[in-house]
Scaffold this active site. Structure first.
Site: not given
Ligand code: ADP
Length: 404
Positions: A7, A14, A92, A181, A209, A242, A286, A332, A334, A388
């Protein structure tokens, strides 16, 4: 079948090695900040997944993958000792354009078509293609499959995928909405149907997503009928870096005022905007939540805008569908942020999406799919853990099994 899932992102890699029969992950790898001097890669092997960190400063995504393969063949902890033990590779791919409506085995023709898709996702596709080329050279006898983020959305009707532009741009350049996605939305919809105990074909679902990138899809009777990402993954929601949808006239205005080039604008809209642009503390949610808690007003505004755009998208897809049974949160943000889910659904209760605070806050069973709305909520709210890599491995297995 032992499948290496690749990925490749614009600045990340990944990868997992997955035994598809028992759905067992044997290796996990994550490289971040790729292309910078702070790039690092962690690799871990089953059963304990103790991470070892490697310095991959200034390497490309494909070079990181090459390094991963070296570690996998050299490390005594690794489940393989030679690349020949990998049965297939699942890649991917963000954008498949109109060339790919489903996952494809990468032969010469498919590889040539992948080139044509690069301009549709200029940040992601080229990195993935470079990985494919490197693997084709290194492991010419190992079948490779491309799994597309766009494939699930090929069921959208023309009224959803066409842009109101002069007709020639669709005919000449295939400018239309493709979405992204797709693998995640499809999976989230199916998992929600399982949670509701009803067949997917009977349901209207809005799948959200929300990760670094983010998109929302209207899944009517199991099919994507509209989605927020468009011709490229830049359209739609506000994202980590973005902009999402903005008045397109802003682009030409800035270019004229500041003498910016096309490449400058790509960079600004894809890497310097969104949550990072507004908050000033970066695009990682975060960090932004933490800054807002500490009183940073720009961080608080970024969260307010982020939540508002999601609420509006959910509302518009409620209108687009003939029925809405559930809203599904994944990726992440959601999956993990009870706080943001609470803020999003606080504004949607009047539409019949009523969150149960206790269920929403419950974190005891991380990774478990669950319903977080109150029992009487007319529209259910679900949380689904996206996986994924596992889904790409299974799609790869399906396709490769057919040729053997
Ligand atoms: P990608 O689109 O790169 O696959 P992810 O699905 O891993 O990304 O999501 C990453 C996002 O999720 C980041 O903005 C991260 O800060 C957020 N995230 C992960 N855990 C938490 C949490 N406990 N609270 C708030 N945001 C979080």
């Amino acid at each position: 079948m032992l499948v290496l899932v690749v990925n490749a992102g614009s600045s990340s890699l990944k990868s997992q090695l997955i035994e598809t029969e028992g759905k067992v992950t044997r290796m996990k790898c994550l490289a971040e900040k790729v292309g910078t001097d702070q790039a690092y890669m962690t690799i871990s092997f089953a059963p304990d997944f103790a991470k070892v960190t490697y310095n991959v400063a200034d390497m490309s995504v494909a070079q990181c993958l090459r390094k991963l393969l070296d570690v996998m063949t050299d490390d005594p902890e690794s489940p393989i000792s030679g690349l020949g033990q990998i049965d297939a590779v699942g890649n991917r791919i963000v954008a498949g354009g109109e060339y790919f409506t489903k996952a494809a085995l990468i032969d010469d023709e498919a590889r040539a078509n992948l080139d044509k898709c690069e301009e549709l996702a200029p940040l992601h596709n080229p990195a993935a293609d470079a990985c494919i080329d490197m693997l084709r050279e290194l492991m010419p006898d190992t079948p490779q499959v491309a799994v597309f983020d766009t494939a699930f959305h090929t069921t959208m009707p023309p009224k959803a995928y066409m842009y109101p532009l002069p007709w020639q741009y669709y005919e000449e350049y295939h400018i239309r909405r493709y979405g992204a996605h797709g693998t995640s939305h499809r999976y989230a919809a199916q998992q929600a149907a399982n949670l509701l105990g009803r067949p997917l074909r009977d349901l209207g679902l809005i799948t959200c997503h929300l990760g670094n990138g983010g998109s929302i899809t209207a899944v009517n009777h199991g099919k994507s009928i509209d989605t927020t990402m468009g011709f490229t993954p830049l359209e739609g929601l506000m994202m980590g870096t973005r902009s999402g949808s903005i008045d397109p006239a802003i682009v030409t205005y800035i270019m004229r005022r500041e003498g910016k080039t096309f490449d400058d604008m790509d960079e600004i809209l894809n890497k310097e905007s969104g949550i990072a642009g507004i908050s000033g503390v970066g695009g990682d949610m975060r960090d932004v939540l933490e800054a807002a808690d500490a009183g940073n007003r720009r961080a608080e505004l970024a969260i307010d805008m982020y939540v508002y755009k999601i609420q509006k998208a959910i509302g518009s897809y409620y209108a687009a569908m003939t029925r809405t049974d559930a809203v599904v949160m994944t990726a992440g943000i959601g999956e993990n942020s009870a706080k943001l889910r609470e803020r999003i659904f606080a504004g949607l209760a009047h539409m019949g999406m009523i969150l149960d605070k206790e269920r929403n806050d419950f974190t005891g069973q991380i990774g478990a799919n669950r319903i977080i709305s109150i029992d009487d909520s007319p529209i259910r709210i679900c949380v689904v853990t996206t996986d994924e890599e596992m889904r790409i491995a299974r799609e790869t297995d399906n396709l490769v099994s057919q040729i053997h």
